[in-house]
Design a protein around this motif. Structure first.
Motif, PDB file in Angstrom:
ATOM      1  N   LEU A 152       0.762  -1.046   0.019  1.00 58.90           N
ATOM      2  CA  LEU A 152      -0.180   0.062   0.006  1.00 58.90           C
ATOM      3  C   LEU A 152       0.996   1.233   0.063  1.00 58.90           C
ATOM      4  O   LEU A 152       0.799   2.286  -0.728  1.00 58.90           O
ATOM      5  CB  LEU A 152      -0.961   0.027   1.337  1.00 58.90           C
ATOM      6  N   ALA A 153       1.956   1.173   1.160  1.00 57.35           N
ATOM      7  CA  ALA A 153       2.669   2.476   0.819  1.00 57.35           C
ATOM      8  C   ALA A 153       3.628   2.755  -0.642  1.00 57.35           C
ATOM      9  O   ALA A 153       3.681   3.643  -1.011  1.00 57.35           O
ATOM     10  CB  ALA A 153       3.893   2.310   2.075  1.00 57.35           C
ATOM     11  N   ALA A 158       4.411   5.051  -5.523  1.00 59.57           N
ATOM     12  CA  ALA A 158       4.229   4.914  -7.540  1.00 59.57           C
ATOM     13  C   ALA A 158       3.417   5.801  -7.914  1.00 59.57           C
ATOM     14  O   ALA A 158       3.363   6.554  -8.883  1.00 59.57           O
ATOM     15  CB  ALA A 158       3.965   3.474  -7.565  1.00 59.57           C
ATOM     16  N   ARG A 159       2.189   6.102  -7.357  1.00 54.91           N
ATOM     17  CA  ARG A 159       1.180   7.025  -7.799  1.00 54.91           C
ATOM     18  C   ARG A 159       1.755   8.369  -7.647  1.00 54.91           C
ATOM     19  O   ARG A 159       1.713   9.089  -8.639  1.00 54.91           O
ATOM     20  CB  ARG A 159      -0.052   6.811  -6.864  1.00 54.91           C
ATOM     21  N   ALA A 160       2.459   8.927  -6.727  1.00 56.34           N
ATOM     22  CA  ALA A 160       3.085  10.124  -6.650  1.00 56.34           C
ATOM     23  C   ALA A 160       3.859  10.491  -8.028  1.00 56.34           C
ATOM     24  O   ALA A 160       3.910  11.421  -8.700  1.00 56.34           O
ATOM     25  CB  ALA A 160       3.838  10.428  -5.541  1.00 56.34           C
ATOM     26  N   ARG A 161       4.650   9.335  -8.334  1.00 52.99           N
ATOM     27  CA  ARG A 161       5.465   9.533  -9.460  1.00 52.99           C
ATOM     28  C   ARG A 161       4.925   9.445 -10.778  1.00 52.99           C
ATOM     29  O   ARG A 161       5.217  10.419 -11.564  1.00 52.99           O
ATOM     30  CB  ARG A 161       6.704   8.374  -9.765  1.00 52.99           C
ATOM     31  N   ILE A 173      -0.210   7.049 -17.293  1.00 54.14           N
ATOM     32  CA  ILE A 173       0.399   5.507 -17.185  1.00 54.14           C
ATOM     33  C   ILE A 173      -0.498   4.749 -16.242  1.00 54.14           C
ATOM     34  O   ILE A 173      -0.825   5.289 -14.955  1.00 54.14           O
ATOM     35  CB  ILE A 173       1.892   5.641 -16.401  1.00 54.14           C
ATOM     36  N   HIS A 174      -0.706   3.426 -16.401  1.00 50.94           N
ATOM     37  CA  HIS A 174      -1.684   2.673 -15.561  1.00 50.94           C
ATOM     38  C   HIS A 174      -0.573   2.426 -14.500  1.00 50.94           C
ATOM     39  O   HIS A 174       0.352   1.920 -14.474  1.00 50.94           O
ATOM     40  CB  HIS A 174      -1.974   1.293 -16.211  1.00 50.94           C
ATOM     41  N   LEU A 175      -1.380   2.301 -13.217  1.00 50.73           N
ATOM     42  CA  LEU A 175      -0.831   1.625 -11.920  1.00 50.73           C
ATOM     43  C   LEU A 175      -1.806   0.185 -11.467  1.00 50.73           C
ATOM     44  O   LEU A 175      -2.900   0.522 -11.045  1.00 50.73           O
ATOM     45  CB  LEU A 175      -0.712   2.523 -10.904  1.00 50.73           C
ATOM     46  N   GLU A 176      -1.041  -0.819 -11.911  1.00 53.16           N
ATOM     47  CA  GLU A 176      -1.777  -2.160 -11.724  1.00 53.16           C
ATOM     48  C   GLU A 176      -1.165  -2.721 -10.506  1.00 53.16           C
ATOM     49  O   GLU A 176       0.200  -2.589 -10.073  1.00 53.16           O
ATOM     50  CB  GLU A 176      -1.450  -2.871 -13.146  1.00 53.16           C
ATOM     51  N   VAL A 177      -1.987  -3.562  -9.793  1.00 54.78           N
ATOM     52  CA  VAL A 177      -1.271  -4.310  -8.726  1.00 54.78           C
ATOM     53  C   VAL A 177      -2.004  -5.791  -8.936  1.00 54.78           C
ATOM     54  O   VAL A 177      -2.724  -6.199  -9.327  1.00 54.78           O
ATOM     55  CB  VAL A 177      -2.116  -3.814  -7.395  1.00 54.78           C
ATOM     56  N   ASP A 195      -5.244   1.847 -10.164  1.00 53.94           N
ATOM     57  CA  ASP A 195      -6.249   1.921 -11.035  1.00 53.94           C
ATOM     58  C   ASP A 195      -6.556   0.751 -11.926  1.00 53.94           C
ATOM     59  O   ASP A 195      -7.433   0.572 -12.621  1.00 53.94           O
ATOM     60  CB  ASP A 195      -6.094   3.086 -12.090  1.00 53.94           C
ATOM     61  N   ALA A 196      -5.684  -0.507 -11.701  1.00 53.79           N
ATOM     62  CA  ALA A 196      -5.831  -1.713 -12.568  1.00 53.79           C
ATOM     63  C   ALA A 196      -5.616  -2.643 -11.538  1.00 53.79           C
ATOM     64  O   ALA A 196      -4.748  -2.702 -10.766  1.00 53.79           O
ATOM     65  CB  ALA A 196      -5.052  -1.892 -13.623  1.00 53.79           C
ATOM     66  N   PHE A 197      -6.408  -3.783 -11.353  1.00 50.69           N
ATOM     67  CA  PHE A 197      -6.422  -4.844 -10.694  1.00 50.69           C
ATOM     68  C   PHE A 197      -6.479  -6.026 -11.020  1.00 50.69           C
ATOM     69  O   PHE A 197      -7.411  -6.402 -11.528  1.00 50.69           O
ATOM     70  CB  PHE A 197      -7.611  -4.568  -9.572  1.00 50.69           C
ATOM     71  N   VAL A 198      -5.267  -6.871 -10.759  1.00 52.44           N
ATOM     72  CA  VAL A 198      -5.467  -8.205 -11.139  1.00 52.44           C
ATOM     73  C   VAL A 198      -6.122  -9.128  -9.967  1.00 52.44           C
ATOM     74  O   VAL A 198      -5.922  -8.902  -8.946  1.00 52.44           O
ATOM     75  CB  VAL A 198      -3.800  -8.720 -11.298  1.00 52.44           C
ATOM     76  N   ALA A 199      -6.980 -10.053 -10.504  1.00 57.80           N
ATOM     77  CA  ALA A 199      -7.442 -10.886  -9.335  1.00 57.80           C
ATOM     78  C   ALA A 199      -7.626 -12.131  -9.931  1.00 57.80           C
ATOM     79  O   ALA A 199      -8.389 -12.522 -11.013  1.00 57.80           O
ATOM     80  CB  ALA A 199      -9.148 -10.226  -9.021  1.00 57.80           C
ATOM     81  N   GLY A 200      -7.073 -13.147  -9.549  1.00 54.62           N
ATOM     82  CA  GLY A 200      -7.013 -14.692 -10.123  1.00 54.62           C
ATOM     83  C   GLY A 200      -7.880 -15.489  -9.079  1.00 54.62           C
ATOM     84  O   GLY A 200      -9.189 -15.548  -9.521  1.00 54.62           O
TER      85      GLY A 200
END
Ligand code: DX5
Ligand code: ZN
Length: 229
Positions: A152-153, A158-161, A173-177, A195-200
């Protein structure tokens, strides 16, 4: 705008085509495609042949996550197989800038993947070549692991950059987790800047009944948590 990208790593591989069709019909945005080589990561999964096989089944972007070393040799194969986005781990490429350019030259959007202990500095000098930044919230190799809270931190950093870069460049630029994203933590992950969420396992683990639309419920619940209902 939030992107939900189910990882087919947790799908039923014996009926993979139908799984792809069903999960897109249930409201998913991208298909997350995990490529593991039993060398860079201790597991072996799927390659360009499988990407090409699912390509005709959906218009949705195929989000290829390369966990392979070396990287460059396989990039053109995935572009030909219909990948839309290709991301790789900087530790797996001898020349990160060159690999990003190679992905773009082949007509795909390019991304860098950061393992839990990989510093964000890898993005500093290549922002103009990045379309996605993917933060791993587990160590890569397996589905069904627990979300690592310190992500989370790192997401906030990364979001700030990414936002600072957008101010000067106008480029998005997308920020994916990726890893351990569930209904009960997705809101906090979004608040940290993803803003992009991988969920398996969260999506495909719901697939035990035979109802073809069983993924609707999970994807709707994820979107509700994201304030999108
Ligand atoms: C892990 C993969 C992930 C994984 C996510 O190496 O990159 O995409 O499949 O699975 P869950 O959501 O189950 O953690
Ligand atoms: Zn992945």
């Amino acid at each position: 705008m939030h992107v939900i990208a189910p990882s087919i790593l947790s799908a039923d591989f014996a009926r993979l085509g139908q799984e792809v069709v069903d999960v897109i019909a249930a409201g998913a945005d991208w298909i997350h495609f995990d490529v593991m080589d039993n060398h860079y990561v201790p597991n072996l999964t799927i390659g360009p042949l499988v990407c090409a096989a699912i390509r005709p089944l959906t218009q949705a972007p195929i989000d290829v996550h390369l966990m392979v070393k070396p990287v460059d040799r396989i990039v053109p194969d995935f572009a030909r197989a219909g990948a839309n986005l290709i991301s790789f781990h900087p530790e797996a490429s001898e020349h990160v800038d060159r690999t990003l350019a190679l992905i773009r030259e082949h007509g795909c959007r390019a991304g860098l993947v950061f393992n839990p202990a990989t510093p964000l500095e890898f993005m500093d000098y290549v922002m103009d070549k990045l379309d996605i930044v993917l933060l791993m919230s587990v160590n890569p190799g397996f589905g069904g692991q627990q979300f690592i809270p310190s992500t989370l931190a790192k997401l906030r950093a990364a979001r700030a950059r990414i936002d600072a870069y957008r101010q000067v460049s106008g480029r998005r630029i997308h920020l994916e987790v990726d890893g351990g994203v569930k209904i009960d933590n997705v809101a906090a992950i979004a608040r940290a800047g993803a803003d992009a969420f991988v969920a398996g396992s969260a999506v495909f683990g719901a697939g035990l009944e035979s109802d073809a639309n069983r993924y609707d419920t999970v994807i709707a619940a994820l979107r509700a948590q994201l304030g999108e209902l």
